[in-house]
Write an enzyme that holds these catalytic residues in place. Structure first.
Site, PDB file in Angstrom:
ATOM      1  N   ALA A  62      31.088  31.300  33.702  1.00  0.00           N
ATOM      2  CA  ALA A  62      29.635  31.312  33.819  1.00  0.00           C
ATOM      3  C   ALA A  62      29.172  32.763  33.833  1.00  0.00           C
ATOM      4  O   ALA A  62      29.958  33.667  34.119  1.00  0.00           O
ATOM      5  CB  ALA A  62      29.230  30.620  35.112  1.00  0.00           C
ATOM      6  N   GLY A 101      34.110  28.593  34.259  1.00  0.00           N
ATOM      7  CA  GLY A 101      33.360  27.689  33.395  1.00  0.00           C
ATOM      8  C   GLY A 101      33.948  27.622  31.988  1.00  0.00           C
ATOM      9  O   GLY A 101      33.810  26.604  31.295  1.00  0.00           O
ATOM     10  N   GLU A 104      36.637  25.226  32.194  1.00  0.00           N
ATOM     11  CA  GLU A 104      36.024  23.909  32.432  1.00  0.00           C
ATOM     12  C   GLU A 104      35.464  23.321  31.133  1.00  0.00           C
ATOM     13  O   GLU A 104      35.556  22.123  30.900  1.00  0.00           O
ATOM     14  CB  GLU A 104      34.922  24.033  33.493  1.00  0.00           C
ATOM     15  N   GLU A 124      37.172  31.133  40.490  1.00  0.00           N
ATOM     16  CA  GLU A 124      35.914  31.080  41.248  1.00  0.00           C
ATOM     17  C   GLU A 124      36.066  31.482  42.710  1.00  0.00           C
ATOM     18  O   GLU A 124      35.175  32.126  43.277  1.00  0.00           O
ATOM     19  CB  GLU A 124      35.298  29.675  41.158  1.00  0.00           C
TER      20      GLU A 124
HETATM   21  C1  3H9 Z   1      32.127  30.317  36.945  1.00  0.00           C
HETATM   22  O1  3H9 Z   1      32.526  30.224  35.818  1.00  0.00           O
HETATM   23  C2  3H9 Z   1      31.469  29.199  37.676  1.00  0.00           C
HETATM   24  C3  3H9 Z   1      31.661  27.836  37.048  1.00  0.00           C
HETATM   25  O2  3H9 Z   1      32.755  27.188  37.615  1.00  0.00           O
HETATM   26  C4  3H9 Z   1      30.468  26.980  37.328  1.00  0.00           C
HETATM   27  C5  3H9 Z   1      29.484  26.872  36.278  1.00  0.00           C
HETATM   28  C6  3H9 Z   1      28.397  25.897  36.579  1.00  0.00           C
HETATM   29  N1  3H9 Z   1      29.542  37.130  33.908  1.00  0.00           N
HETATM   30  O3  3H9 Z   1      36.124  43.048  33.679  1.00  0.00           O
HETATM   31  P1  3H9 Z   1      35.674  43.804  32.480  1.00  0.00           P
HETATM   32  C7  3H9 Z   1      31.165  41.777  32.492  1.00  0.00           C
HETATM   33  S1  3H9 Z   1      32.224  31.767  37.787  1.00  0.00           S
HETATM   34  C8  3H9 Z   1      28.847  38.232  33.663  1.00  0.00           C
HETATM   35  O4  3H9 Z   1      35.460  45.245  32.631  1.00  0.00           O
HETATM   36  P2  3H9 Z   1      38.183  43.266  31.188  1.00  0.00           P
HETATM   37  C9  3H9 Z   1      31.667  42.842  33.438  1.00  0.00           C
HETATM   38  O5  3H9 Z   1      30.808  43.010  34.512  1.00  0.00           O
HETATM   39  C10 3H9 Z   1      32.943  32.894  36.653  1.00  0.00           C
HETATM   40  N2  3H9 Z   1      29.402  39.408  33.317  1.00  0.00           N
HETATM   41  O6  3H9 Z   1      36.635  43.541  31.223  1.00  0.00           O
HETATM   42  C11 3H9 Z   1      31.705  44.041  32.512  1.00  0.00           C
HETATM   43  O7  3H9 Z   1      30.388  44.506  32.368  1.00  0.00           O
HETATM   44  P3  3H9 Z   1      30.079  46.062  32.172  1.00  0.00           P
HETATM   45  C12 3H9 Z   1      34.389  32.717  36.517  1.00  0.00           C
HETATM   46  C13 3H9 Z   1      30.730  39.437  33.226  1.00  0.00           C
HETATM   47  O8  3H9 Z   1      38.544  43.150  29.769  1.00  0.00           O
HETATM   48  C14 3H9 Z   1      32.129  43.444  31.170  1.00  0.00           C
HETATM   49  O9  3H9 Z   1      31.795  42.056  31.262  1.00  0.00           O
HETATM   50  N3  3H9 Z   1      34.930  33.759  35.698  1.00  0.00           N
HETATM   51  C15 3H9 Z   1      31.520  38.313  33.476  1.00  0.00           C
HETATM   52  O10 3H9 Z   1      38.894  44.200  32.072  1.00  0.00           O
HETATM   53  C16 3H9 Z   1      33.594  43.578  30.884  1.00  0.00           C
HETATM   54  O11 3H9 Z   1      34.341  43.093  31.993  1.00  0.00           O
HETATM   55  C17 3H9 Z   1      35.357  34.915  36.211  1.00  0.00           C
HETATM   56  O12 3H9 Z   1      35.342  35.129  37.399  1.00  0.00           O
HETATM   57  C18 3H9 Z   1      30.879  37.108  33.834  1.00  0.00           C
HETATM   58  N4  3H9 Z   1      31.563  35.988  34.064  1.00  0.00           N
HETATM   59  O13 3H9 Z   1      38.366  41.838  31.872  1.00  0.00           O
HETATM   60  C19 3H9 Z   1      35.874  35.937  35.241  1.00  0.00           C
HETATM   61  N5  3H9 Z   1      32.829  38.655  33.317  1.00  0.00           N
HETATM   62  O14 3H9 Z   1      30.710  46.424  30.876  1.00  0.00           O
HETATM   63  C20 3H9 Z   1      35.305  37.279  35.533  1.00  0.00           C
HETATM   64  C21 3H9 Z   1      32.834  39.947  32.947  1.00  0.00           C
HETATM   65  O15 3H9 Z   1      28.600  46.124  32.196  1.00  0.00           O
HETATM   66  N6  3H9 Z   1      35.686  38.266  34.561  1.00  0.00           N
HETATM   67  N7  3H9 Z   1      31.577  40.430  32.899  1.00  0.00           N
HETATM   68  O16 3H9 Z   1      30.725  46.754  33.361  1.00  0.00           O
HETATM   69  C22 3H9 Z   1      36.916  38.821  34.542  1.00  0.00           C
HETATM   70  O17 3H9 Z   1      37.813  38.491  35.295  1.00  0.00           O
HETATM   71  C23 3H9 Z   1      37.137  39.929  33.557  1.00  0.00           C
HETATM   72  O18 3H9 Z   1      35.882  40.425  33.180  1.00  0.00           O
HETATM   73  C24 3H9 Z   1      37.900  39.519  32.250  1.00  0.00           C
HETATM   74  C25 3H9 Z   1      37.875  40.702  31.259  1.00  0.00           C
HETATM   75  C26 3H9 Z   1      39.350  39.170  32.628  1.00  0.00           C
HETATM   76  C27 3H9 Z   1      37.245  38.342  31.598  1.00  0.00           C
END
Ligand code: 3H9
Length: 694
Positions: A62, A101, A104, A124
């Site tokens: 999400a 998400g 999911e 999450e």
């Molecule tokens: C969810 O899904 C809830 C659902 O169950 C319910 C739905 C109803 N949103 O980490 P990076 C940004 S909860 C917004 O440096 P990497 C991040 O801030 C979500 N922004 O890259 C950064 O921005 P900036 C569950 C996001 O390659 C840029 O993207 N998912 C999100 O080292 C690059 O990120 C997670 O918790 C996001 N979801 O790692 C996954 N994700 O460039 C969270 C990233 O402005 N994300 N950004 O600083 C991660 O773990 C890592 O970002 C990922 C990539 C492994 C994907």
């Protein structure tokens, strides 16, 4: 350009998501996905659908930035329901990471294929929430309750190959994912395979009492966190309720947690961790210097731990000591540490051998003439450090970065002992250096931008969380800690006991209380530091000599079997009546009437003293932003993640409340110790917080 597009490849409908950087499920993506699915289903010539993503990753979850704002339709559960209910098979083609998400959505598809390099997960809990779109209901139905709990409660990413074995992924494919997914869909279409709906399966029930056992098994590790326990409740609903009722339960828990202070704090930390790597004001054309080899001075506890960090990252290290004996001792400790990890099964013997082979012991500074970075981890003595840096200045090649691991000393003074102050800075590791994530990079007045940019880059390379700070006594972390320690010491003489203070801070969420930490680190360390600054202490601090008295008894903490506590052979602490007597006697001799110090007072004095110092650190520009301070405390001192760090926590309490408490303690303890920081006072009066100011 729309973030979701639909196209046809023969009889296969291809839904492509293109929402950089991580294809998060923003409102536009949700709406686009809903429309593309409807288009594919309505098109009679389409037999099956493939969902795939452009860019570096499948959907990473999400859009976290949308949390806490009013939800814009369509909601994700509605979109995924329409996908799962579809009468044509939908295949998720996964590369990069399918997280939260994102996974999911994939679970609502009927088939999942992935590249071997892909990862899947439901992280999450790390954001203080649980999966909110069927993750807790579908995953246990797909792979069983235990496997699902392990993924959901840990939040860890799982390699696609392992996920395949678990049953999350149907097939691992190599090469061109899009082409492979279309071929896979064509095969399904040719075989007239019906959609396979995970929601129609039953979650394999485990033994009675299984969920309670699982709760107990995570009690220690997840202490204080809400989300892991609520995730278990949701998975239990999957095992006990029909799918729709389980979805409703999941949604309720998700809604409750998303609004919780814990989730707000954990989301704050997620973004702060990323923001902290960005250096405000760094010109975009500044490039870090290349670091391919490292020299480390000192093979003691710190130097050895730092050497391990670099060897772990595959960088060759020259390790320098004053004599052969120290060098041998240092290398033996490193060898023992690695062997320990090998015996626990977390490292292979050949990996240990490779790492040891990267360490080259030396007794000669001449061996440093080609290294790109030197980190000095010698004794904390300005004279010694100056001598070392003068030697480095003489032997190191031009452009080498010269760093000191000092915890307190003035980097500018150290830099002045060289003719290249622009190349000198602090790189302050935390003990044990090979374990602790924080790296306080200290920029001196003359440090060149590409030098501190290099230290930040190197920090990431060795998998630390680097934070850039400025020069002052103790930098950010230890400077704030000193205020907390002083206040805890005062509370001992006023009526509290070590175990009471420790319990309050442990219950707040720190892994250990301050006195237990001192015992672990060795009381002689603090004692030596106290002696070195004794002349600068106030009369009350000088007279508060409880630490001296304990050390005089030869009690240096855990390593001598006793300190503030006494320890059994397994190093379990118990409060010691002897220490209680010693403290009570001390108060009597000092003429301080002991009183009951309440838990709330302990918490406030311990934390507000730190926060007030944090405000000064901010105002002085030692930390560029409140988030830098929060990250220092979370990664260096175990500040509970679910409270967001001291500055975020302060905003949650309200600066006005803290300001008033400071004035109260000013009257009670004395103006010398409790004076509101001007920034805190200003913000409190304006009704603002540290973050609303930023
Ligand atoms: C969810 O899904 C809830 C659902 O169950 C319910 C739905 C109803 N949103 O980490 P990076 C940004 S909860 C917004 O440096 P990497 C991040 O801030 C979500 N922004 O890259 C950064 O921005 P900036 C569950 C996001 O390659 C840029 O993207 N998912 C999100 O080292 C690059 O990120 C997670 O918790 C996001 N979801 O790692 C996954 N994700 O460039 C969270 C990233 O402005 N994300 N950004 O600083 C991660 O773990 C890592 O970002 C990922 C990539 C492994 C994907």
């Amino acid at each position: 350009m729309s973030v979701v597009s639909f196209s046809k490849q023969g009889n296969i409908g291809l839904i492509s998501i293109d929402n950089p950087p991580v294809n998060a499920l923003s409102q536009a993506v949700r709406a686009g996905l809903r429309d593309a699915v409807a288009q594919g289903l309505a098109d009679e010539s389409v037999a099956a659908l493939v969902l795939w993503c452009e860019g570096r990753t499948f959907i990473a979850g999400a859009d976290i930035r949308e949390f806490g704002k009013p939800m814009q339709p369509p909601d994700l559960p509605a979109v995924t329901k329409s996908m799962e209910d579809a009468r044509k098979p939908i295949i998720a083609a996964i590369h990069g990471t399918a997280l939260g998400g994102g996974l999911e959505v994939a679970l609502a598809c009927h088939f999942r294929i992935a590249l071997p390099t892909a990862k899947v997960g439901l992280p999450e809990v790390k954001l203080g929430i649980i999966p909110g779109c069927g993750g807790t209901q579908r995953l246990p139905r797909l792979i069983g309750v235990k496997g699902a709990l392990d993924m959901i409660v840990s939040g860890e990413h799982v390699a696609a190959t392992k996920a395949h074995v678990l049953g999350v992924i149907d097939e691992i494919v190599e090469g061109d994912l899009k082409a492979q997914a279309i071929a896979y869909a064509q095969r399904l279409a040719a075989e007239r395979r019906a959609p396979r709906r995970v929601s129609e399966a039953r979650a394999k029930t485990e033994s009675p009492g299984f969920f309670d056992e699982y709760r107990k098994s995570i009690a220690k590790k997840s202490r204080g966190f809400l989300a892991p326990f609520r995730a278990i409740d949701a998975v239990q609903a999957a095992a006990e309720l029909p799918f729709d009722a389980g979805m409703k339960r999941e949604r309720e828990i998700f809604a409750e947690l998303v609004a919780s202070p814990q989730s707000k704090a954990q989301r704050h930390v997620f973004f702060a961790e990323r923001e902290v790597a960005k250096i405000p004001g760094l010109p975009p054309d500044v490039k870090p210097r290349d670091v391919k080899s490292v020299g480390i001075i000192g093979a003691g506890t710190m130097g050895g731990g730092i050497a391990m960090c670099f060897a772990n990252a595959g960088l060759p290290v020259k390790l320098l000591e004053m004599n052969r004996e120290n060098l041998e001792r240092g290398l033996n400790t490193i060898r023992k540490n690695y062997a320990n990890t090998v015996s626990k099964g977390s490292l292979k013997q050949e990996e240990m051998d490779q790492r040891m082979a990267l360490l080259a012991p030396t007794l000669s500074y001449d061996d440093f003439k080609d290294v790109d970075l030197v980190i000095e981890a010698a004794f904390e003595d300005m004279g010694i450090k100056k001598e070392i840096f003068a030697k480095l200045d003489a032997v190191c090649k031009p452009g080498a970065v010269l760093a000191s691991n000092t915890s307190y000393l003035d980097i500018n003074e150290i830099a002045a002992s060289t003719k290249r102050a622009g190349d000198v800075m602090g790189m302050h590791f935390f003990s044990p250096a090979n374990v602790m994530k924080l790296l306080e990079n200290v920029r001196g007045a003359k440090t060149a931008p590409d030098v501190y940019a290099t230290a930040m880059e190197v920090g990431k390379k060795i998998r630390k969380v680097p934070v850039l700070v400025g020069v002052c006594h103790g930098f950010v972390g230890n400077r704030m800690l000193a205020k907390r320690s002083r206040e805890c010491g005062f509370m001992l003489e006023e009526g509290a006991l070590p175990q009471q203070i420790d319990k309050v801070l442990y219950d707040f969420g720190f892994p250990m209380g301050p006195f237990a930490v001192s015992d672990l680190a060795g009381l002689d360390v603090g004692w030596r530091n106290r002696k070195s600054i004794f002349d600068k202490l106030s009369p009350r601090e000088q007279a508060n000599n409880i630490l001296d008295q304990i050390c005089d008894l030869g009690r240096y903490g855990q390593k001598t079997g006793a300190g503030f506590y006494k320890y059994d052979e397994k190093r379990n602490p118990t409060p010691d009546p002897l220490i209680e007597e010693l403290i009570i006697k001390h108060s009597r001799e000092r003429g301080i009437a002991r009183r009951r110090v309440g838990d709330q007072e302990i918490l406030e004095r311990a934390l507000y003293s730190m926060i007030n110092e944090g405000a000064r650190i901010l105002a002085e520009g030692i930390a560029a932003r409140p988030l830098d301070i929060d990250i220092v405390w979370i990664y260096g001192y175990g500040f509970p993640v679910y409270r967001g760090g001291p500055m975020f926590y302060a905003d949650q309490i309200g600066l006005k409340t803290i300001y008033e408490a400071i004035l109260k303690y000013q009257k009670q303890v004395g103006e010398e110790y409790w004076r509101p920081a001007p920034l805190l006072e200003k913000l409190a009066k304006q009704g603002k917080g540290f973050y609303s100011e930023a």
